[in-house]
Design an enzyme around this catalytic site. Structure first.
Site, mmCIF file in Angstrom:
data_model
loop_
_atom_site.group_PDB
_atom_site.id
_atom_site.type_symbol
_atom_site.label_atom_id
_atom_site.label_comp_id
_atom_site.label_asym_id
_atom_site.label_seq_id
_atom_site.Cartn_x
_atom_site.Cartn_y
_atom_site.Cartn_z
ATOM 1 C CD GLU A 167 41.164 67.812 -10.547
ATOM 2 O OE1 GLU A 167 40.181 68.647 -10.991
ATOM 3 O OE2 GLU A 167 41.171 68.343 -9.571
ATOM 4 C CD GLU A 354 37.357 65.866 -12.246
ATOM 5 O OE1 GLU A 354 37.132 66.834 -12.023
ATOM 6 O OE2 GLU A 354 37.849 65.273 -11.606
#
Length: 452
Positions: A167, A354
């Protein structure tokens, strides 16, 4: 909605964790401070002053945690290794104690028949490198490539699947622009330069890993947000386009198209951000991948807002049910981002690396944790993932966030995402009802979901 189970028999049913969020042992065996140690120790930066110094004590209890993972039937486990533990000085030889620790973990996972997927950077930059300028400095990307190569050499006989950076949007914008994550800086140009150097770090790390482990499989972990315009008004569409560009395309386009989005380059023309892009950088970033990891949590409906000096828009309040984070529950958003990835970017194998939800889990009089809201959330999102497969998305795995409750960054220990409840006073592990439910989903290969 499908009425038959679309998941292939070799689908990887997994769960994810991250080193700083679970390991603890912050000063054990030569580990040095990371930016999160420094940030969390600064008064007012995290809820209740919580830190990851102990967390879930996974550093000492990992065998118990992996036994739970095996008991649940996990086929994959996405973990991160700590840069601050493996290479405390941010350069030079790896810490032998850390190498031994991670080798023991990886060997144990493999002995249990669980595929390890290793993330090299899940936000724990050695503090010494932040002191030298951090991610806004190009040298940090080269430091990361060195760390990646050394780690692949040390661990690569036990792991084939690598994700360099988790991320990059969160690292750059939450850490260097909004200041709500480590290192807590508030400088837009620094954030944009950090974004480029994180993208570059991904590409350089991929080169370094493949140089030492040619058979390695390299993937990504890009957070993808489902962005919608709040209305048909042109101003709302323009604001949504900028929001999407900043959160999604600024990271997806370099990976898969070898360029930065033209509208974002124009939008940031008055900064020095793109001066950081040197000749050859984009070719390095866009080197071929073996799989794509997608992290997904959000749908945002964006309305134009002239008072927002950054992107000219604001997110409207969530509709319907929300998690304890206040995040909207919108399963179809997962299907949409997966279909978008396949339509606009790549036909590579995809893993949801995720996805999950925090709720205020309550322990019943009998000690049981009946987290029905989490089960409903996961059922909806997994069915949306199945629908994406039916639409032609090459989805190969789903790694639920998270195996266990953990340190949730700026929110400390106030948010619980886990299948396993952690009593932070006693470190007792208790399986929530969602864990038993997920065990059934895995055992049935997805057939037990509420199809039809």
């Amino acid at each position: 909605m499908t009425e038959a189970n679309p998941f292939p028999k070799d689908f990887i049913w997994g769960a994810s964790t991250a080193a700083y969020q679970i390991e603890g042992a912050a000063e054990a065996d030569g580990r040095a401070p990371s930016i999160w140690d420094t940030f969390a120790a600064t008064p007012g930066k995290t809820r209740d002053g919580d830190t990851g110094a102990v967390a879930c004590d996974h550093y000492r209890r990992w065998r118990e945690d992996f036994a739970i993972a095996e008991d649940l039937g996990l086929r994959g486990y996405r973990m991160s290794v700590s840069w601050a533990r493996l290479q405390p000085a941010g350069r030079g030889e790896l810490n032998p104690a850390a190498v031994d620790f991670y080798r023991a973990q990886l060997a144990d996972l493999r002995s249990r028949g669980i595929l390890p997927v290793v993330t090299l950077y899940h936000w724990d930059l050695p503090q010494i490198l932040e002191d030298e300028g951090g991610w806004p400095e190009r040298e940090t990307a080269h430091r990361f490539a060195d760390y990646a190569g050394r780690t692949a050499a040390a661990l690569g006989d036990l792991v084939e699947d690598w994700i360099p950076v988790n991320e990059a949007w969160c690292v750059s914008f939450l850490g260097y622009h909004e200041g709500v994550h480590a290192p807590g800086r508030r400088d837009l140009t620094a954030a944009l330069r950090a974004a480029h150097h994180l993208n570059l770090a991904h590409g350089l790390a991929a080169e370094a890993i493949r140089a030492r482990r040619p058979a390695a499989r390299i993937g990504s972990a890009v957070i993808m947000t489902d962005v919608e315009a709040a209305s048909d008004r042109p101003a709302d569409h323009a604001a949504a386009q900028l929001s999407d560009g900043n959160g999604n395309r600024l990271f997806l386009d370099p990976l898969f198209k070898g360029s930065y989005p033209e509208d974002m380059v124009w939008h940031y023309r008055n900064t020095e951000a793109f001066d950081a892009v040197a000749a050859g950088d984009l070719e390095t970033i866009a080197a071929p991948l073996d799989f794509v990891g997608v992290n997904h949590y959000h749908r945002f409906r964006i309305a134009a807002d002239e008072t927002d000096a950054h992107l000219g828009g604001r997110a409207l309040p969530p509709e319907g049910q929300v998690t304890s984070f206040g995040w909207e529950v919108s399963p179809d958003s997962l299907r949409r981002v997966l279909e978008r990835l396949a339509a606009e970017y790549t036909d590579l194998p995809v893993h949801v690396t995720e996805n999950g939800a925090s709720f205020d889990d309550e322990i019943g009089p009998d000690g049981a944790i009946d987290d029905a809201a989490r089960i409903a959330y996961l059922d909806g999102y997994l069915r949306a993932a199945g629908e994406a497969i039916e639409k032609g998305v090459n989805l190969r795995g789903y790694f639920l966030w998270s195996l266990m409750d953990n340190f949730e960054w700026g929110e400390g220990y106030s948010k619980r995402f886990g299948l396993v409840h952690i009593d932070y006073e006693t470190q007792r592990r208790t399986l929530k009802r969602s864990a038993e439910w997920y065990r059934g989903v895995i055992a049935s290969g997805g057939a037990s979901l509420a199809w039809g």
